[in-house]
Scaffold this active site. Structure first.
Site, short mmCIF file in Angstrom:
data_model
loop_
_atom_site.label_atom_id
_atom_site.label_comp_id
_atom_site.label_asym_id
_atom_site.label_seq_id
_atom_site.Cartn_x
_atom_site.Cartn_y
_atom_site.Cartn_z
N GLU A 45 3.28 6.00 -8.16
CA GLU A 45 3.39 5.68 -9.60
C GLU A 45 4.14 4.37 -9.86
O GLU A 45 3.90 3.72 -10.87
CB GLU A 45 4.09 6.83 -10.33
CG GLU A 45 3.16 7.88 -10.86
CD GLU A 45 2.10 7.34 -11.83
OE1 GLU A 45 2.46 6.60 -12.76
OE2 GLU A 45 0.92 7.65 -11.65
N LEU B 241 11.02 6.04 -6.85
CA LEU B 241 9.83 6.23 -5.99
C LEU B 241 9.79 5.14 -4.94
O LEU B 241 10.10 3.98 -5.21
CB LEU B 241 8.55 6.17 -6.83
CG LEU B 241 8.35 7.21 -7.92
CD1 LEU B 241 6.90 7.15 -8.42
CD2 LEU B 241 8.67 8.61 -7.45
N GLN C 188 8.10 -9.07 7.61
CA GLN C 188 9.28 -8.60 6.89
C GLN C 188 9.91 -7.35 7.51
O GLN C 188 10.85 -6.79 6.96
CB GLN C 188 8.97 -8.39 5.41
CG GLN C 188 8.07 -7.24 5.07
CD GLN C 188 7.67 -7.28 3.61
OE1 GLN C 188 6.91 -8.14 3.17
NE2 GLN C 188 8.19 -6.35 2.81
N ASP D 34 13.25 -3.31 -6.26
CA ASP D 34 13.69 -4.23 -5.20
C ASP D 34 14.31 -5.45 -5.89
O ASP D 34 13.70 -6.53 -5.93
CB ASP D 34 12.51 -4.62 -4.31
CG ASP D 34 11.89 -3.39 -3.67
OD1 ASP D 34 12.46 -2.89 -2.70
OD2 ASP D 34 10.85 -2.92 -4.17
N LEU E 165 0.24 3.57 -2.13
CA LEU E 165 0.52 3.39 -3.56
C LEU E 165 1.04 4.67 -4.22
O LEU E 165 0.58 5.76 -3.92
CB LEU E 165 -0.74 2.91 -4.28
CG LEU E 165 -1.36 1.61 -3.74
CD1 LEU E 165 -2.61 1.25 -4.54
CD2 LEU E 165 -0.35 0.45 -3.78
N GLY F 105 0.81 -1.21 0.00
CA GLY F 105 0.00 0.00 0.00
C GLY F 105 0.84 1.26 0.00
O GLY F 105 2.02 1.23 -0.33
N HIS G 179 3.97 1.55 -8.05
CA HIS G 179 2.96 0.49 -7.93
C HIS G 179 1.99 0.54 -9.13
O HIS G 179 1.63 -0.49 -9.70
CB HIS G 179 2.13 0.67 -6.66
CG HIS G 179 2.91 0.61 -5.39
ND1 HIS G 179 3.10 1.70 -4.58
CD2 HIS G 179 3.53 -0.43 -4.76
CE1 HIS G 179 3.80 1.36 -3.51
NE2 HIS G 179 4.09 0.07 -3.61
P1 AMP Z 1 5.99 -2.41 -1.70
O1 AMP Z 1 4.61 -1.84 -1.55
O2 AMP Z 1 7.08 -1.47 -1.34
O3 AMP Z 1 6.11 -3.77 -1.08
O4 AMP Z 1 6.18 -2.66 -3.26
C1 AMP Z 1 5.27 -3.45 -4.00
C2 AMP Z 1 5.84 -3.67 -5.37
O5 AMP Z 1 6.04 -2.41 -6.02
C3 AMP Z 1 7.22 -4.38 -5.36
O6 AMP Z 1 7.26 -5.32 -6.41
C4 AMP Z 1 8.16 -3.23 -5.61
O7 AMP Z 1 9.37 -3.63 -6.22
C5 AMP Z 1 7.35 -2.36 -6.55
N1 AMP Z 1 7.86 -0.98 -6.55
C6 AMP Z 1 8.08 -0.18 -5.48
N2 AMP Z 1 8.62 0.99 -5.86
C7 AMP Z 1 8.75 0.94 -7.22
C8 AMP Z 1 9.25 1.83 -8.21
N3 AMP Z 1 9.74 3.02 -7.91
N4 AMP Z 1 9.23 1.43 -9.51
C9 AMP Z 1 8.74 0.20 -9.84
N5 AMP Z 1 8.26 -0.69 -8.95
C10 AMP Z 1 8.26 -0.33 -7.66
#
Ligand code: AMP
Length: 283
Positions: A35, A184, A61, A150, A33, A31, A37
């Site tokens: 750009e 981001l 985690q 990531d 969220l 969450g 995501h």
């Molecule tokens: P998170 O909510 O941080 O667990 O991220 C969920 C998904 O979004 C993961 O697969 C992240 O690698 C991806 N994500 C987070 N930030 C970015 C970004 N700046 N560009 C592309 N994907 C992202």
């Protein structure tokens, strides 16, 4: 858009899709969220008729000294963003629903989880692999979308899917950045104005590393120096690691050959930032 909070309902929904012959695309998130995501959701929308997003701030985690309790949870605006992006189903379980009292199973990917983020955050990847396995078992998507942002997580998830023969294709999506290069991240909102300016130095340093490799340099020590020079200019920044690694095994290299990944992690105040760039040595 349907919003489901219970695993039982998710399973019922999933059974209903069995005979529909539609492709299911899945985007797991925590969450807050942005750009980044949304770009994953758009990719899923392009390939799949049915798009599921999960929002779950996974306690497993986070380390004991990390930011679980203050992790942002803008529930209503996240729902609105999912709706606007054309998500079909939002799965938003509570902690108690996802990990009931007697929960005692974990999933570990051994080698790939050891270094870098694994060293800095010893329980992190076990939390990630456990939550991702549990989600993939319920959603059973054709494709699941993960960000290159990531990178180590992406490789760990690919390994887990391969080892457990999970019938889902993991799709890598490019990192979305601010105009100054900062990747981001939901954690960027914790940065003060001056920290925000310093934060961009991570991607600048990685870009410098790529440039040095593209100019033909193969000695990792020289490449690392070229990156460190940029970060040294920022006094508030603490470098956790800045590594040049094999893009598949994440083992550190001394000489660059073929496809490599430059991985970086910084601390600015009590905020951790990670980023990476892939580059292929032309030689
Ligand atoms: P998170 O909510 O941080 O667990 O991220 C969920 C998904 O979004 C993961 O697969 C992240 O690698 C991806 N994500 C987070 N930030 C970015 C970004 N700046 N560009 C592309 N994907 C992202």
């Amino acid at each position: 858009m349907r919003i489901i909070r219970s695993i039982r309902w998710l399973q019922t929904w999933r059974r209903q899709q069995n005979n529909k012959n539609v492709r299911i695309g899945f985007v797991p998130t925590m969450g807050a969220l942005h750009e980044g995501h949304l770009s994953l959701i758009r990719q899923a929308r392009k390939h799949c008729q049915n798009v599921i997003v999960s929002i779950f701030v996974n306690p497993l985690q986070f380390g004991p000294a990390e930011d679980l309790s203050r992790y942002p949870r803008p529930v209503k605006s996240d729902e609105a963003l999912c709706r606007e992006a054309g998500v079909d189903l939002l799965f938003r379980p509570s902690g108690a629903e996802f990990y009931p009292k007697n929960f005692q199973t974990s999933v570990t990917v051994n080698q790939l989880s050891q270094r870098w983020e694994g060293e800095a955050r010893p329980t992190h990847f076990e939390g990630v692999t456990t939550v991702v396995t549990k989600l993939l078992c319920q959603v059973r998507p054709n494709q699941a979308y993960f960000g290159q942002k990531d990178y180590q997580q992406l490789l760990v998830v690919k390994q887990l899917v391969q080892d457990l023969n999970i019938d889902t294709r993991i799709v890598r999506c490019p990192t979305i950045r601010e105009t100054d290069g900062l990747a981001l991240s939901s954690r960027n909102r914790y940065l003060s104005e001056s920290q925000r300016t310093q934060a961009a130095s991570l991607s600048t340093a990685l870009k410098q590393g790529v440039q040095t490799i593209k100019q033909g340099e193969t000695h990792v020590r020289i490449i690392q120096n070229s990156m460190q020079k940029i970060l040294r200019k920022n006094s508030g920044v603490k470098v956790e690691y800045l590594a040049v690694c094999d893009a598949e095994t994440l083992e550190p290299l001394t000489m660059v050959k073929g496809q490599v990944v430059l991985l970086g992690a910084l601390q600015i105040g009590n905020i951790r930032l990670i980023d990476n760039l892939l580059v292929r040595h032309a030689g």
